[in-house]
Design a protein around this motif. Structure first.
Motif, PDB file in Angstrom:
ATOM      1  N   ILE A 103      39.108 -72.798 -27.773  1.00 33.92           N
ATOM      2  CA  ILE A 103      37.808 -73.170 -27.206  1.00 33.92           C
ATOM      3  C   ILE A 103      36.668 -72.790 -28.155  1.00 33.92           C
ATOM      4  CG2 ILE A 103      38.562 -73.018 -24.798  1.00 33.92           C
ATOM      5  CD1 ILE A 103      36.988 -70.402 -24.559  1.00 33.92           C
ATOM      6  N   VAL A 104      35.573 -73.519 -27.986  1.00 33.67           N
ATOM      7  CA  VAL A 104      34.341 -73.131 -28.661  1.00 33.67           C
ATOM      8  C   VAL A 104      33.421 -72.583 -27.580  1.00 33.67           C
ATOM      9  CG1 VAL A 104      32.345 -73.883 -30.004  1.00 33.67           C
ATOM     10  CG2 VAL A 104      34.569 -74.965 -30.381  1.00 33.67           C
ATOM     11  N   VAL A 105      33.080 -71.309 -27.707  1.00 31.83           N
ATOM     12  CA  VAL A 105      32.127 -70.707 -26.779  1.00 31.83           C
ATOM     13  C   VAL A 105      30.733 -70.996 -27.324  1.00 31.83           C
ATOM     14  CG1 VAL A 105      31.299 -68.522 -25.819  1.00 31.83           C
ATOM     15  CG2 VAL A 105      33.747 -68.876 -26.144  1.00 31.83           C
ATOM     16  N   LEU A 106      29.936 -71.693 -26.540  1.00 30.13           N
ATOM     17  CA  LEU A 106      28.586 -72.030 -26.989  1.00 30.13           C
ATOM     18  C   LEU A 106      27.603 -71.170 -26.211  1.00 30.13           C
ATOM     19  CD1 LEU A 106      27.062 -73.978 -28.884  1.00 30.13           C
ATOM     20  CD2 LEU A 106      26.763 -75.488 -26.908  1.00 30.13           C
ATOM     21  N   CYS A 107      27.101 -70.149 -26.879  1.00 28.28           N
ATOM     22  CA  CYS A 107      26.194 -69.189 -26.243  1.00 28.28           C
ATOM     23  C   CYS A 107      24.765 -69.739 -26.269  1.00 28.28           C
ATOM     24  CB  CYS A 107      26.272 -67.868 -27.007  1.00 28.28           C
ATOM     25  SG  CYS A 107      25.055 -66.666 -26.488  1.00 28.28           S
ATOM     26  N   VAL A 108      24.148 -69.789 -25.112  1.00 23.32           N
ATOM     27  CA  VAL A 108      22.777 -70.286 -25.042  1.00 23.32           C
ATOM     28  C   VAL A 108      21.817 -69.100 -25.229  1.00 23.32           C
ATOM     29  CG1 VAL A 108      21.098 -71.572 -23.686  1.00 23.32           C
ATOM     30  CG2 VAL A 108      23.522 -72.124 -23.476  1.00 23.32           C
ATOM     31  N   LEU A 109      21.152 -69.104 -26.365  1.00 24.12           N
ATOM     32  CA  LEU A 109      20.224 -68.016 -26.718  1.00 24.12           C
ATOM     33  C   LEU A 109      18.855 -68.267 -26.105  1.00 24.12           C
ATOM     34  CD1 LEU A 109      21.138 -67.664 -30.498  1.00 24.12           C
ATOM     35  CD2 LEU A 109      21.791 -66.138 -28.621  1.00 24.12           C
ATOM     36  N   LYS A 110      18.049 -67.243 -25.943  1.00 24.93           N
ATOM     37  CA  LYS A 110      18.431 -65.894 -26.265  1.00 24.93           C
ATOM     38  C   LYS A 110      19.037 -65.198 -25.037  1.00 24.93           C
ATOM     39  CE  LYS A 110      14.526 -65.213 -29.428  1.00 24.93           C
ATOM     40  NZ  LYS A 110      13.315 -64.401 -29.626  1.00 24.93           N
ATOM     41  N   GLY A 111      18.675 -65.662 -23.871  1.00 24.28           N
ATOM     42  CA  GLY A 111      19.035 -64.941 -22.647  1.00 24.28           C
ATOM     43  C   GLY A 111      20.522 -64.754 -22.428  1.00 24.28           C
ATOM     44  N   GLY A 112      21.350 -65.659 -23.007  1.00 25.51           N
ATOM     45  CA  GLY A 112      22.786 -65.594 -22.735  1.00 25.51           C
ATOM     46  C   GLY A 112      23.546 -64.632 -23.621  1.00 25.51           C
ATOM     47  N   TYR A 113      22.845 -63.954 -24.555  1.00 23.93           N
ATOM     48  CA  TYR A 113      23.627 -63.229 -25.561  1.00 23.93           C
ATOM     49  C   TYR A 113      24.402 -62.033 -25.005  1.00 23.93           C
ATOM     50  CZ  TYR A 113      20.918 -58.965 -26.591  1.00 23.93           C
ATOM     51  OH  TYR A 113      20.332 -57.740 -26.519  1.00 23.93           O
ATOM     52  N   LYS A 114      23.828 -61.316 -24.039  1.00 23.45           N
ATOM     53  CA  LYS A 114      24.520 -60.135 -23.497  1.00 23.45           C
ATOM     54  C   LYS A 114      25.733 -60.570 -22.675  1.00 23.45           C
ATOM     55  CE  LYS A 114      23.957 -56.258 -22.859  1.00 23.45           C
ATOM     56  NZ  LYS A 114      24.852 -55.272 -23.503  1.00 23.45           N
ATOM     57  N   PHE A 115      25.491 -61.533 -21.799  1.00 18.85           N
ATOM     58  CA  PHE A 115      26.578 -62.022 -20.943  1.00 18.85           C
ATOM     59  C   PHE A 115      27.687 -62.615 -21.808  1.00 18.85           C
ATOM     60  CE2 PHE A 115      27.995 -65.743 -18.158  1.00 18.85           C
ATOM     61  CZ  PHE A 115      28.944 -64.993 -17.478  1.00 18.85           C
ATOM     62  N   CYS A 116      27.294 -63.377 -22.827  1.00 19.61           N
ATOM     63  CA  CYS A 116      28.281 -64.012 -23.688  1.00 19.61           C
ATOM     64  C   CYS A 116      29.100 -62.956 -24.430  1.00 19.61           C
ATOM     65  CB  CYS A 116      27.579 -64.952 -24.675  1.00 19.61           C
ATOM     66  SG  CYS A 116      28.752 -65.907 -25.638  1.00 19.61           S
ATOM     67  N   ALA A 117      28.414 -61.956 -24.969  1.00 18.94           N
ATOM     68  CA  ALA A 117      29.128 -60.913 -25.724  1.00 18.94           C
ATOM     69  C   ALA A 117      30.122 -60.190 -24.812  1.00 18.94           C
ATOM     70  CB  ALA A 117      28.130 -59.930 -26.322  1.00 18.94           C
ATOM     71  N   ASP A 118      29.689 -59.848 -23.604  1.00 19.97           N
ATOM     72  CA  ASP A 118      30.582 -59.124 -22.685  1.00 19.97           C
ATOM     73  C   ASP A 118      31.722 -60.017 -22.200  1.00 19.97           C
ATOM     74  OD1 ASP A 118      29.130 -56.831 -23.008  1.00 19.97           O
ATOM     75  OD2 ASP A 118      28.066 -56.947 -21.091  1.00 19.97           O
ATOM     76  N   LEU A 119      31.405 -61.279 -21.946  1.00 17.59           N
ATOM     77  CA  LEU A 119      32.443 -62.207 -21.467  1.00 17.59           C
ATOM     78  C   LEU A 119      33.517 -62.425 -22.549  1.00 17.59           C
ATOM     79  CD1 LEU A 119      33.118 -64.105 -19.021  1.00 17.59           C
ATOM     80  CD2 LEU A 119      31.999 -65.930 -20.303  1.00 17.59           C
ATOM     81  N   VAL A 120      33.053 -62.647 -23.775  1.00 18.41           N
ATOM     82  CA  VAL A 120      33.995 -62.857 -24.892  1.00 18.41           C
ATOM     83  C   VAL A 120      34.864 -61.609 -25.082  1.00 18.41           C
ATOM     84  CG1 VAL A 120      34.091 -63.080 -27.419  1.00 18.41           C
ATOM     85  CG2 VAL A 120      32.662 -64.640 -26.084  1.00 18.41           C
ATOM     86  N   GLU A 121      34.256 -60.456 -24.959  1.00 18.68           N
ATOM     87  CA  GLU A 121      34.996 -59.203 -25.118  1.00 18.68           C
ATOM     88  C   GLU A 121      36.095 -59.087 -24.062  1.00 18.68           C
ATOM     89  OE1 GLU A 121      34.106 -57.785 -27.848  1.00 18.68           O
ATOM     90  OE2 GLU A 121      35.700 -56.296 -27.631  1.00 18.68           O
ATOM     91  N   HIS A 122      35.738 -59.403 -22.825  1.00 21.67           N
ATOM     92  CA  HIS A 122      36.737 -59.347 -21.739  1.00 21.67           C
ATOM     93  C   HIS A 122      37.844 -60.380 -21.965  1.00 21.67           C
ATOM     94  CE1 HIS A 122      34.964 -56.351 -19.190  1.00 21.67           C
ATOM     95  NE2 HIS A 122      33.842 -57.018 -19.013  1.00 21.67           N
ATOM     96  N   ILE A 123      37.474 -61.580 -22.402  1.00 22.70           N
ATOM     97  CA  ILE A 123      38.501 -62.614 -22.640  1.00 22.70           C
ATOM     98  C   ILE A 123      39.435 -62.149 -23.763  1.00 22.70           C
ATOM     99  CG2 ILE A 123      38.915 -64.995 -23.408  1.00 22.70           C
ATOM    100  CD1 ILE A 123      36.315 -65.814 -22.001  1.00 22.70           C
TER     101      ILE A 123
END
Ligand code: IMP
Ligand code: MG
Length: 303
Positions: A147-167
């Motif tokens: 998959i390509v995770v497409l992080c919507v900046l700037k607000g999505g960066y924390k959620f994206c980082a934590d989500l990717v880490e959990h995955i």
């Protein structure tokens, strides 16, 4: 999650998996809090404005407090089958309009925001725990894919980082895996706390690189849904193989055409919230908890 209350459908037309919300104004609330109910402990007293908001309106009324055990069972068994409970959409934690939040005094937060916030809506720990579950749902639905995770900046960066880490952690520790590339796109749609007509799409790789790919868009919050619809339109033109959207928050707005993401963490009242990378004119991204900004904060950082 000690603050989690189930809201079974006794007085509701539809079932909700879990609600942080309780009407916080009546004697029932005070009695429950003083009796040491774990769900209600630590909540701040309601302000006059909230008491007004808590008046009976079109939304269904409150149900009596529930023992936490029952709330947990309700969450786990929502929908009746594991398959239904897995599939994310429409099953986020619901925070009701009457939820008074937590007193800021119960948590730590940067001193430079003292006086600028009304209350804590979602403490950081609960965000992280819920994100872990979203990662599991995503793994179960689209595991064994690239998959390509497409992080919507700037607000999505924390959620994206934590989500990717959990995955990543789940992938590492199971038979299934997701191979991920991460890309970024920057959108700007809010001025102060108002949604702007013209949305700007900036930065990131050329979206045409998403052709034929499985794309997971990761966003901080869906409000009116306009931003996500514009982004989806643009991405769909590039003909990806699959598009899924994960948003940490969904705002309950009155718009009947409100967009619903495939996965979301929390459904929240129609309030302007900040923290965990969500900003008000670029401020409050360095706040861990998701909080409601007060009038003083809005005036201080208005542009
Ligand atoms: P929508 O177009 O109304 O759905 O708004 C989506 C975008 O606006 C989000 O990606 C956020 O960046 C921003 N936004 C919407 N509501 C809030 C909020 O309460 N706090 C901070 N940003 C918000
Ligand atoms: Mg955003």
């Amino acid at each position: 999650m000690t603050a989690c209350l189930a809201r079974p459908g006794r007085r509701r037309a539809h079932r909700r998996p879990c609600s942080l919300g309780r009407r916080g104004t009546g004697p029932k609330h005070r009695g429950a809090a003083s009796s040491g109910s774990p769900q209600l402990a630590g909540r701040r007293p309601p302000s006059a404005g909230e008491q007004r908001r808590a008046q009976p309106g079109p939304r269904p009324g409150p149900a009596p407090p529930q023992p936490l055990g029952r709330a947990r069972r309700k969450m786990a068994g929502q929908g009746g089958s594991g398959a239904e409970a897995r599939s994310g959409g429409g099953r986020g934690v619901v925070i009701s309009d009457n939820w008074p939040g937590y007193s800021l005094d119960l948590f730590t937060y940067p001193q430079h925001y003292y006086g600028d916030l009304e209350y804590v809506l979602i403490p950081h720990g609960i965000i992280v725990d819920r994100t872990e579950r979203l990662a599991k749902d995503i793994m179960q639905d689209i595991g064994d894919n690239d998959i390509v995770v497409l992080c919507v900046l700037k607000g999505g960066y924390k959620f994206c980082a934590d989500l990717v880490e959990h995955i990543k952690n789940l992938s590492r520790n199971s038979e299934r895996f997701i191979s991920m590339k991460v890309d970024f796109v920057r959108l700007k749609s809010y001025h102060n706390d108002q949604s702007m007509q013209d949305m700007q799409i900036m930065g990131g790789d050329d979206l045409s690189k998403l052709t034929g790919k499985n794309v997971l868009i990761v966003e901080d919050i869906v409000g009116t849904g306009r931003t996500m619809k514009v982004l989806l339109n643009n991405i769909e033109k590039c003909k990806p193989k699959m598009i899924k959207v994960a948003s940490l928050l969904v705002k309950r707005t009155s718009r009947p055409d409100g967009y619903r993401p495939d996965y979301y963490g929390f459904e929240i009242p129609d309030l302007f919230v900040v923290g965990y990378a969500l900003d008000y004119n670029e401020h409050f991204r360095d706040l861990n908890h998701i909080c409601v900004i007060n009038d003083h904060g809005k005036a201080k950082y208005r542009v």
